[in-house]
Design an enzyme around this catalytic site. Structure first.
Site, PDB file in Angstrom:
ATOM      1  N   SER A  66       0.786  -1.238   0.000  1.00  0.00           N
ATOM      2  CA  SER A  66       0.000   0.000   0.000  1.00  0.00           C
ATOM      3  C   SER A  66       0.819   1.290   0.000  1.00  0.00           C
ATOM      4  CB  SER A  66      -0.956   0.010   1.197  1.00  0.00           C
ATOM      5  OG  SER A  66      -2.026  -0.871   0.945  1.00  0.00           O
ATOM      6  N   LYS A  69      -0.038   3.849  -2.549  1.00  0.00           N
ATOM      7  CA  LYS A  69      -1.050   4.903  -2.363  1.00  0.00           C
ATOM      8  C   LYS A  69      -0.431   6.294  -2.225  1.00  0.00           C
ATOM      9  CE  LYS A  69      -4.354   1.599  -0.610  1.00  0.00           C
ATOM     10  NZ  LYS A  69      -4.542   0.639   0.467  1.00  0.00           N
ATOM     11  N   SER A 128      -5.649   3.274   5.060  1.00  0.00           N
ATOM     12  CA  SER A 128      -5.141   2.642   3.831  1.00  0.00           C
ATOM     13  C   SER A 128      -6.281   2.035   3.015  1.00  0.00           C
ATOM     14  CB  SER A 128      -4.086   1.574   4.167  1.00  0.00           C
ATOM     15  OG  SER A 128      -3.308   1.263   3.040  1.00  0.00           O
TER      16      SER A 128
END
Length: 293
Positions: A66, A69, A128
């Site tokens: 993640s 992101k 997240s």
């Protein structure tokens, strides 16, 4: 004899001083020795100068989880005439995506709610949320279908990576749930984070430990969404200002981190650490080392 004794005393004293000096120097060297980290890859640099202070497989391509992101947020914030208060209606496709992907972390967006772009950025970076990432890709991609818009948005991630000189970085997803070609390196992710931190909205979001956001419901009422940051450096490491966690079966445990002390900012990345605790310890070691240089 008196003179001889005096010379001897001086010699002994000088020897003691030299020994003490050597001991102090070795003690200082010990405290600034290059750290050992559990992560497969690590990098830390002085954010102001760009000077590399620690490298471990810094240019080895690894899965990012993640931490992807960061680029999702960076691409959104670079959009021309961006309206952070523009509202996005949460689609069923976003929540279905969470259900369909076991490793998808969620901002728990509710179908039919209207959330602002700013709120989606909080939902993206704190818990997240892969649903928030999907919503942003759908909103800021171009095309007549959702699939086309998502593909277009991922294209923007790669175009931006190229423009930032991230030669060992490629994205095939908007959230880090990759399909075999989602990778970066500790050095590239650190450069990306440094670029993202130039946006005041990004800085505000990633240093937030928790937030409560008022969103509009489908019926025109409102509800509050509460999100807590997955970055446990916030509140446990003095001066922490961000940035983003990541994890996954292939990525293991990742963390892009930044902290400011006495006007000096350290920024860095650990990829493929062995646990949540170890990625945090790794990051702390690298920042301690950076601040000691």
């Amino acid at each position: 004899m008196k003179g001889l004794r005096r010379v001897s005393a001086v010699t002994i004293t000088a020897g003691a001083v030299l020994a003490a000096g050597a001991f102090t120097a070795s003690a200082q060297a010990a405290t600034t020795a290059s750290p050992t980290i559990a992560a497969k890859g690590g990098f830390v640099m002085n954010n102001a100068t760009g000077k590399s202070l620690f490298t471990k497989a810094a240019d080895t391509r690894l899965s990012t989880g993640s931490t992807t992101k960061i680029m999702t947020a960076r691409v959104v914030l670079a959009q021309p005439n961006l309206n952070l208060d523009a509202k996005v209606t949460v689609q069923k496709a976003y929540s279905d995506y969470i259900v369909d992907n076991n490793w998808a972390s969620s901002a728990k967006l509710i179908v039919g709610d209207k959330v602002t772009v700013r709120q989606l950025l909080y939902g993206l970076m704190l818990p997240s949320g892969c649903d928030a990432a999907y919503a942003l890709a759908d909103k800021f991609g171009t095309g007549s279908t959702r699939a086309a818009r998502v593909k277009s948005f991922i294209g923007k991630l790669n175009t931006t990576a190229k423009s930032l000189g991230l030669t060992n970085t490629h994205f095939d997803s908007f959230d880090g749930i990759g399909h075999g070609a989602n990778y970066s390196t500790p050095r590239d992710l650190t450069k990306l984070a440094s670029s993202a931190m130039k946006y005041s909205t990004f800085r505000s979001v990633v240093k937030t430990k928790s937030t409560k956001q008022k969103v509009t419901t489908k019926s025109g009422g409102y509800r509050y969404m509460s999100w807590t940051n997955t970055n446990n450096l916030l509140g446990s490491y003095s001066g922490t200002i961000g940035v983003k966690t990541g994890s996954g079966p292939e990525a293991k445990y990742c963390l892009v981190f930044a902290a400011t002390r006495n006007g000096k900012t350290m920024i860095g990345t650990v990829l493929a650490s062995t646990s949540v605790d170890n990625r945090t310890k790794d990051a702390k070691k690298l920042m301690d080392y950076g601040f000691s240089r």
